[in-house]
Design an enzyme around this catalytic site. Structure first.
Site, PDB file in Angstrom:
ATOM      1  N   GLU A 152      50.583 -95.687   2.638  1.00 30.37           N
ATOM      2  CA  GLU A 152      50.588 -94.938   3.877  1.00 30.37           C
ATOM      3  C   GLU A 152      50.222 -93.493   3.564  1.00 30.37           C
ATOM      4  OE1 GLU A 152      52.874 -92.767   7.119  1.00 30.37           O
ATOM      5  OE2 GLU A 152      53.828 -93.172   5.223  1.00 30.37           O
ATOM      6  N   ARG A 175      50.135 -95.300  12.320  1.00 34.36           N
ATOM      7  CA  ARG A 175      49.865 -94.280  11.282  1.00 34.36           C
ATOM      8  C   ARG A 175      48.354 -94.039  11.136  1.00 34.36           C
ATOM      9  NH1 ARG A 175      54.591 -94.405  11.955  1.00 34.36           N
ATOM     10  NH2 ARG A 175      56.236 -94.162  10.412  1.00 34.36           N
ATOM     11  N   SER A 186      57.845 -92.823   3.616  1.00 33.03           N
ATOM     12  CA  SER A 186      57.370 -94.175   3.299  1.00 33.03           C
ATOM     13  C   SER A 186      56.082 -94.069   2.493  1.00 33.03           C
ATOM     14  CB  SER A 186      57.052 -94.942   4.581  1.00 33.03           C
ATOM     15  OG  SER A 186      58.187 -95.077   5.378  1.00 33.03           O
TER      16      SER A 186
HETATM   17  N1  EPU Z   1      64.808-102.854   4.450  1.00 28.67           N
HETATM   18  C1  EPU Z   1      65.345-103.468   3.344  1.00 28.67           C
HETATM   19  N2  EPU Z   1      65.377-102.770   2.191  1.00 28.67           N
HETATM   20  C2  EPU Z   1      64.934-101.507   2.075  1.00 28.67           C
HETATM   21  C3  EPU Z   1      64.390-100.872   3.212  1.00 28.67           C
HETATM   22  C4  EPU Z   1      64.335-101.576   4.387  1.00 28.67           C
HETATM   23  O1  EPU Z   1      65.757-104.617   3.378  1.00 28.67           O
HETATM   24  O2  EPU Z   1      65.020-100.938   0.996  1.00 28.67           O
HETATM   25  C5  EPU Z   1      64.798-103.603   5.722  1.00 28.67           C
HETATM   26  C6  EPU Z   1      66.123-103.493   6.450  1.00 28.67           C
HETATM   27  O3  EPU Z   1      66.412-104.686   7.074  1.00 28.67           O
HETATM   28  C7  EPU Z   1      65.843-102.443   7.517  1.00 28.67           C
HETATM   29  C8  EPU Z   1      64.386-102.718   7.835  1.00 28.67           C
HETATM   30  O4  EPU Z   1      63.804-103.109   6.576  1.00 28.67           O
HETATM   31  O5  EPU Z   1      66.689-102.633   8.595  1.00 28.67           O
HETATM   32  C9  EPU Z   1      63.621-101.560   8.377  1.00 28.67           C
HETATM   33  O6  EPU Z   1      63.877-100.391   7.586  1.00 28.67           O
HETATM   34  P1  EPU Z   1      63.779 -98.951   8.252  1.00 28.67           P
HETATM   35  O7  EPU Z   1      64.417 -98.975   9.562  1.00 28.67           O
HETATM   36  O8  EPU Z   1      64.253 -97.954   7.256  1.00 28.67           O
HETATM   37  O9  EPU Z   1      62.241 -98.788   8.564  1.00 28.67           O
HETATM   38  P2  EPU Z   1      60.918 -99.022   7.713  1.00 28.67           P
HETATM   39  O10 EPU Z   1      60.121-100.074   8.399  1.00 28.67           O
HETATM   40  O11 EPU Z   1      61.217 -99.227   6.276  1.00 28.67           O
HETATM   41  C10 EPU Z   1      59.555 -97.337   9.189  1.00 28.67           C
HETATM   42  C11 EPU Z   1      58.684 -96.141   9.020  1.00 28.67           C
HETATM   43  C12 EPU Z   1      59.532 -94.912   8.724  1.00 28.67           C
HETATM   44  C13 EPU Z   1      60.491 -94.700   9.887  1.00 28.67           C
HETATM   45  C14 EPU Z   1      61.344 -95.965  10.019  1.00 28.67           C
HETATM   46  C15 EPU Z   1      62.281 -95.922  11.212  1.00 28.67           C
HETATM   47  C16 EPU Z   1      56.553 -96.954   8.155  1.00 28.67           C
HETATM   48  C17 EPU Z   1      55.604 -97.012   6.999  1.00 28.67           C
HETATM   49  N3  EPU Z   1      57.718 -96.350   7.943  1.00 28.67           N
HETATM   50  O12 EPU Z   1      60.176 -97.611   7.926  1.00 28.67           O
HETATM   51  O13 EPU Z   1      58.653 -93.793   8.698  1.00 28.67           O
HETATM   52  O14 EPU Z   1      61.314 -93.579   9.669  1.00 28.67           O
HETATM   53  O15 EPU Z   1      60.485 -97.106  10.216  1.00 28.67           O
HETATM   54  O16 EPU Z   1      61.565 -96.047  12.389  1.00 28.67           O
HETATM   55  O17 EPU Z   1      56.233 -97.432   9.240  1.00 28.67           O
HETATM   56  C18 EPU Z   1      57.274 -92.561   7.170  1.00 28.67           C
HETATM   57  O18 EPU Z   1      56.305 -93.028   7.768  1.00 28.67           O
HETATM   58  O19 EPU Z   1      57.132 -91.781   6.190  1.00 28.67           O
HETATM   59  C19 EPU Z   1      58.614 -92.973   7.556  1.00 28.67           C
HETATM   60  C20 EPU Z   1      59.702 -92.577   6.902  1.00 28.67           C
END
Ligand code: EPU
Length: 331
Positions: free
Chosen positions: A327, A156, A231
């Site tokens: 972010e 990012r 995010s």
């Molecule tokens: N999780 C939880 N609780 C929650 C959310 C997540 O326990 O409320 C855990 C779960 O185990 C889940 C894991 O975290 O499997 C990862 O969650 P997710 O796949 O939704 O990904 P993220 O790390 O929370 C990042 C990006 C997103 C992107 C997703 C998918 C960042 C800051 N965010 O989120 O990007 O869509 O991965 O690749 O890196 C954005 O940048 O605006 C954004 C939406």
């Protein structure tokens, strides 16, 4: 335009005003805006879809908004103007059988914003396809072209958030894509994506696009309905010792190894663990399906959302000893 209401130009739908607001649909019209800016000694903000910003006060300068919207595809290279809606580019290239952007389907915002924060999702980042970026120099009024490598992309992050922060207005971006074929390198590392794609009948770039749209729609709010900027925080990077300390107290911690030997811990998981998922302070809330996303339930101000973010950061720091960094850009 003066004293311009910005509510429709940020996906949090925060109601602030900008002193001036100006759109450009060509390089020439941008250079005119830059002249006006210099004559009036105005500070500026380039705003695409406003999908990654939190306004906490009126903006006392000029907002520059690209509306140029050409997409030119030549062979496996697509060149898109800054004002092109990001998902329109993904839809166009996928429908032509050109792969590279399918995992980035439905990300809100515009093409011009994509390199700034190196948008990413489901195992893919914009940097994987960006060939070059053309921008207008704010001071020298010249057209510059820099390669993907020169953009210094990170998680990012890019040169446009640092050395070129005040200096570049992105005009267009070129993407090097790959024609879909038998040995196309599909990316279905992300477990839920792999499962959804096989439900859809097998791996193809159009099924990855469909599956991505499905997953995003089920977890992330549609900013047209519920204000948000995706995010809100980055996933923090920690050393092994730090992770081990957390693991000894929370064996279920969600984390990913990085190439440099460190680990990324899921900020969404930490926020959920501190009990914030679905909770609100006034009209500012933590999304009930993804705790990394903050939402505006009605008439929240930027200050309300910032207050919520501060409370979350405080609790995460107390519980895990980790400071979360936003972010989104906070202004
Ligand atoms: N999780 C939880 N609780 C929650 C959310 C997540 O326990 O409320 C855990 C779960 O185990 C889940 C894991 O975290 O499997 C990862 O969650 P997710 O796949 O939704 O990904 P993220 O790390 O929370 C990042 C990006 C997103 C992107 C997703 C998918 C960042 C800051 N965010 O989120 O990007 O869509 O991965 O690749 O890196 C954005 O940048 O605006 C954004 C939406």
């Amino acid at each position: 335009m003066e004293n311009f209401p910005m509510e429709k130009y940020n996906t949090f739908h925060v109601a602030v005003n900008s002193k001036y607001f100006s759109e450009f649909d060509s390089d020439e019209s941008l250079y005119e805006i830059l002249d006006f800016m210099e004559t009036n000694k105005l500070s500026h903000l380039v705003l695409g879809g406003g999908a990654n910003i939190l306004f906490t006060k009126d903006f006392d300068g000029i907002v520059i908004h690209p509306v140029s919207d050409n997409i030119v595809v030549d062979g496996d290279i697509a060149v898109a103007d800054a004002g092109v809606v990001w998902d329109k580019l993904v839809e166009t290239t996928v429908s032509m059988g050109l792969g590279g952007l399918e995992n980035l389907s439905l990300i809100p915002g515009t093409v011009g914003a994509a390199p700034v924060q190196n948008i990413g999702a489901y195992g893919v980042e914009a940097k994987d396809s960006i060939l070059w970026v053309e921008y207008a120099g704010v001071k020298d009024r010249k057209l510059h072209r820099i390669s993907g490598k020169e953009c210094k992309f990170g998680y990012r992050d890019s040169i446009f958030k640092h050395e070129l922060k005040e200096e570049a207005v992105i005009l267009r971006v070129a993407f090097k894509l790959t024609r879909e074929s038998e040995d196309y390198p599909y990316n279905v590392e992300y477990g839920a994506l792999r499962a959804k794609v096989s439900e859809l009948g097998g791996v193809s770039i159009s099924n990855i696009r469909k599956a991505t749209i499905d997953i995003r729609s089920s977890k992330l709010p549609d900013p047209a309905i519920l204000g948000s900027a995706g995010s809100f925080f980055r996933n923090p990077e920690v050393a092994k010792e730090k992770l081990d300390g957390i693991k000894s107290r929370f064996s279920e911690v969600v984390y990913f190894p990085l190439e440099n030997g460190n680990y990324k811990i899921s900020a969404g998981w930490m926020i959920e663990k501190t009990g914030w998922k679905g909770r609100a302070i006034g009209n500012a809330a933590v999304h009930d399906k993804q705790a990394l996303v903050l939402v505006n339930k009605g008439f929240a101000t930027g200050q309300d959302i910032l207050r919520l973010s501060d409370s979350i950061r405080h609790d995460v720091e107390n519980t895990f000893g980790i400071i979360l960094h936003p972010e989104v850009i906070i202004l």
